[in-house]
Design an enzyme around this catalytic site. Structure first.
Site, PDB file in Angstrom:
ATOM      1  N   GLY A  14       0.783  -1.230   0.000  1.00  0.00           N
ATOM      2  CA  GLY A  14       0.000   0.000   0.000  1.00  0.00           C
ATOM      3  C   GLY A  14       0.811   1.274   0.000  1.00  0.00           C
ATOM      4  O   GLY A  14       0.311   2.333   0.402  1.00  0.00           O
ATOM      5  N   LYS A  15       2.063   1.214  -0.465  1.00  0.00           N
ATOM      6  CA  LYS A  15       2.887   2.420  -0.489  1.00  0.00           C
ATOM      7  C   LYS A  15       2.275   3.492  -1.387  1.00  0.00           C
ATOM      8  O   LYS A  15       2.279   4.672  -1.035  1.00  0.00           O
ATOM      9  CB  LYS A  15       4.306   2.079  -0.979  1.00  0.00           C
ATOM     10  CG  LYS A  15       5.102   1.195  -0.047  1.00  0.00           C
ATOM     11  CD  LYS A  15       6.524   0.977  -0.542  1.00  0.00           C
ATOM     12  CE  LYS A  15       6.578   0.237  -1.862  1.00  0.00           C
ATOM     13  NZ  LYS A  15       6.036  -1.131  -1.782  1.00  0.00           N
ATOM     14  N   THR A  16       1.755   3.071  -2.531  1.00  0.00           N
ATOM     15  CA  THR A  16       1.158   4.050  -3.451  1.00  0.00           C
ATOM     16  C   THR A  16      -0.097   4.660  -2.849  1.00  0.00           C
ATOM     17  O   THR A  16      -0.338   5.863  -2.973  1.00  0.00           O
ATOM     18  CB  THR A  16       0.836   3.389  -4.803  1.00  0.00           C
ATOM     19  OG1 THR A  16       2.051   2.901  -5.376  1.00  0.00           O
ATOM     20  CG2 THR A  16       0.199   4.390  -5.758  1.00  0.00           C
ATOM     21  N   LYS A  37       8.422   8.304  -7.981  1.00  0.00           N
ATOM     22  CA  LYS A  37       8.672   6.861  -7.904  1.00  0.00           C
ATOM     23  C   LYS A  37       9.881   6.573  -8.782  1.00  0.00           C
ATOM     24  O   LYS A  37       9.755   6.451 -10.013  1.00  0.00           O
ATOM     25  CB  LYS A  37       7.446   6.107  -8.419  1.00  0.00           C
ATOM     26  CG  LYS A  37       7.598   4.596  -8.428  1.00  0.00           C
ATOM     27  CD  LYS A  37       7.116   3.969  -7.149  1.00  0.00           C
ATOM     28  CE  LYS A  37       7.120   2.452  -7.257  1.00  0.00           C
ATOM     29  NZ  LYS A  37       6.575   1.813  -6.061  1.00  0.00           N
ATOM     30  N   THR A  41       7.756  -1.132 -11.679  1.00  0.00           N
ATOM     31  CA  THR A  41       7.743  -2.328 -12.524  1.00  0.00           C
ATOM     32  C   THR A  41       6.313  -2.834 -12.672  1.00  0.00           C
ATOM     33  O   THR A  41       5.449  -2.561 -11.836  1.00  0.00           O
ATOM     34  CB  THR A  41       8.609  -3.453 -11.924  1.00  0.00           C
ATOM     35  OG1 THR A  41       8.042  -3.879 -10.678  1.00  0.00           O
ATOM     36  CG2 THR A  41      10.033  -2.984 -11.696  1.00  0.00           C
ATOM     37  N   ASP A  54       1.372   2.923 -10.503  1.00  0.00           N
ATOM     38  CA  ASP A  54       1.770   3.918  -9.500  1.00  0.00           C
ATOM     39  C   ASP A  54       1.686   5.353 -10.020  1.00  0.00           C
ATOM     40  O   ASP A  54       1.015   6.204  -9.431  1.00  0.00           O
ATOM     41  CB  ASP A  54       3.190   3.633  -8.998  1.00  0.00           C
ATOM     42  CG  ASP A  54       3.285   2.291  -8.287  1.00  0.00           C
ATOM     43  OD1 ASP A  54       2.242   1.768  -7.862  1.00  0.00           O
ATOM     44  OD2 ASP A  54       4.406   1.765  -8.172  1.00  0.00           O
TER      45      ASP A  54
END
Length: 234
Positions: A14-16, A37, A41, A54
């Site tokens: 859940g970084k995005t 970012k 990938t 992202d």
């Protein structure tokens, strides 16, 4: 100005989601904010249209116009670790290029939110000599850790914290992402904070990222840590 990384204890954590949430909350304060970012990938193809998740989410949910060239330096089609995805395309990731981009963006923006890829020990070269952790250290920026609330998060989070502290990297806060409100999750969060008391936010489990538009974390200690730091400097 205060710029920082959003890093995860694992991949698909859940970084995005957290990056977009923080971007929107800080933009609402009138600050010029861009996400960045360095490496993404996994090309997505839907109905003949190719895109990367992202950076597309950045553009979709930003409250400000974003420059696409500011958002990313390396995009690889294979959904794999950056070093392997780059190798498949006959490319190498130049960490100096990433650090120069961060330096450039810092001069232009009030806040740059750099998003990592996978966990902090994800390699960026085929020999495994350079990891994302090395880039974070060289950037001299603090971090916000994104972690799960589910079973296994205690070990993953504490190991990540120890790795960061051992290298003198400042941890601003922890974002506990995907919470469903169970007793197990509550205990996991409490246990982590007992070991490492930090500003934090608990983010509920979203069915769709679009729910980020209706969610606010301005009343959390995580946001207070970021915004008070920002306003003090600005």
């Amino acid at each position: 100005m205060q710029h920082f990384w959003v890093i995860g204890t694992d991949t698909d954590i859940g970084k995005t989601c957290v990056t977009v949430l923080l971007m929107r909350q800080l933009q609402k304060q009138g600050l010029r904010v861009t996400p960045y970012k360095p490496v993404q990938t996994g090309e997505v193809i839907e109905e003949g249209h190719a895109y990367y998740y992202d950076t597309t989410m950045y553009e979709t949910y930003s409250l400000q116009q974003l420059e696409r060239t500011d958002l990313n330096d390396y995009s690889f089609k294979e959904p794999a670790s950056p070093h392997f995805a780059a190798q498949l395309e006959g490319q190498k990731i130049d960490t100096k290029r990433i650090l120069e981009q961060i330096k450039r963006l810092k001069k232009m923006m009030d806040i740059v939110i750099c998003e990592g890829a996978g966990g902090i020990f994800v390699p960026l070269d085929v020999n495994g000599e350079v990891t994302f952790l090395d880039v974070i250290k060289q950037s001299q920026l603090p971090v916000v850790i994104v972690t799960r609330t589910k079973l296994g998060t205690i070990n993953h989070t504490l190991l990540t914290l120890e790795a960061l502290y051992s290298r003198g990297i400042e941890v601003l806060a922890i974002a506990f992402n995907g919470d469903t409100g169970s007793a197990l999750e509550r205990n996991n969060i409490e246990t982590i904070l007992q070991h490492h008391p930090k500003p934090y936010a608990i983010i509920p489990q979203y069915k769709e990222l679009s729910e980020v538009m209706d969610h606010s974390i301005t009343n959390t200690s995580l946001y207070e840590r970021l915004y008070q730091y920002d306003t003090k400097i600005i």
